[in-house]
Design a protein around this motif. Sequence first.
Motif, PDB file in Angstrom:
ATOM      1  N   LEU A  27      -1.372 -14.459   2.717  1.00 23.56           N
ATOM      2  CA  LEU A  27      -2.416 -13.516   2.303  1.00 23.56           C
ATOM      3  C   LEU A  27      -3.738 -14.263   2.098  1.00 23.56           C
ATOM      4  N   VAL A  30      -5.077 -14.911   5.477  1.00 23.28           N
ATOM      5  CA  VAL A  30      -5.646 -13.663   6.012  1.00 23.28           C
ATOM      6  C   VAL A  30      -7.079 -13.495   5.498  1.00 23.28           C
ATOM      7  N   ILE A  35     -10.061 -11.249   7.604  1.00 25.60           N
ATOM      8  CA  ILE A  35      -9.328 -10.038   7.969  1.00 25.60           C
ATOM      9  C   ILE A  35      -9.115  -9.199   6.709  1.00 25.60           C
ATOM     10  N   LEU A  37      -6.942  -6.805   4.762  1.00 29.70           N
ATOM     11  CA  LEU A  37      -5.565  -6.321   4.648  1.00 29.70           C
ATOM     12  C   LEU A  37      -5.439  -5.723   3.245  1.00 29.70           C
ATOM     13  N   THR A  39      -4.425  -4.225  -0.218  1.00 29.43           N
ATOM     14  CA  THR A  39      -3.232  -4.350  -1.052  1.00 29.43           C
ATOM     15  C   THR A  39      -3.508  -3.678  -2.395  1.00 29.43           C
ATOM     16  N   CYS A  50       1.182  -5.627   2.402  1.00 30.09           N
ATOM     17  CA  CYS A  50       0.755  -6.856   3.077  1.00 30.09           C
ATOM     18  C   CYS A  50       1.762  -7.296   4.136  1.00 30.09           C
ATOM     19  N   VAL A  52       3.386  -8.347   7.378  1.00 34.14           N
ATOM     20  CA  VAL A  52       2.974  -8.926   8.658  1.00 34.14           C
ATOM     21  C   VAL A  52       4.262  -9.342   9.359  1.00 34.14           C
ATOM     22  N   ILE A  97      -0.713  -9.047  12.761  1.00 26.98           N
ATOM     23  CA  ILE A  97      -1.220  -8.140  11.727  1.00 26.98           C
ATOM     24  C   ILE A  97      -0.999  -6.718  12.229  1.00 26.98           C
ATOM     25  N   ASP A 100      -4.119  -0.908  11.766  1.00 27.15           N
ATOM     26  CA  ASP A 100      -4.469   0.051  10.729  1.00 27.15           C
ATOM     27  C   ASP A 100      -3.979   1.441  11.156  1.00 27.15           C
TER      28      ASP A 100
END
Length: 122
Positions: A27, A30, A35, A37, A39, A50, A52, A97, A100
């Motif tokens: 994380l 990331v 990036i 992501l 959470t 999270c 991946v 990843i 979305d």
Amino acid sequence: MAPHKKINVTFLPDTRRVSVPHGVSLLEAVHRAGIVLPTRCGGKAGCLMCKVSVDPGESAALRPPSEAERRKLGSLLDQGVRLACQAAVWEDVSVHIPEDPLKAAVRRRLEAARRGEAEDLW
Ligand code: FES
């Protein structure tokens, strides 16, 4: 392994690369790669946002899953899914990843429109 060793992490599908110290969480890598992501649990293995994945041949590049991660992911671990907040990087690794969900929906509709199926989907 020297604790100061730098690890190269490649994030796919956009092929963003970042070099991080050995042992930092995925994380953190990331975030360092710029990036987003989202959470909700602050990295406590609570929200499962999270997730991946890594290819099976690269699973040893990450610290083995903790008991908490095993409990949360169950059989998803066998598919290479990891919690970025719990997985620490040990060796160079490529990480997928997930797309979305909103972007995925738009992409599917655009693809359907190109195939002439737009009226069924809108
Ligand atoms: S940040 Fe919530 S489970 Fe990883």
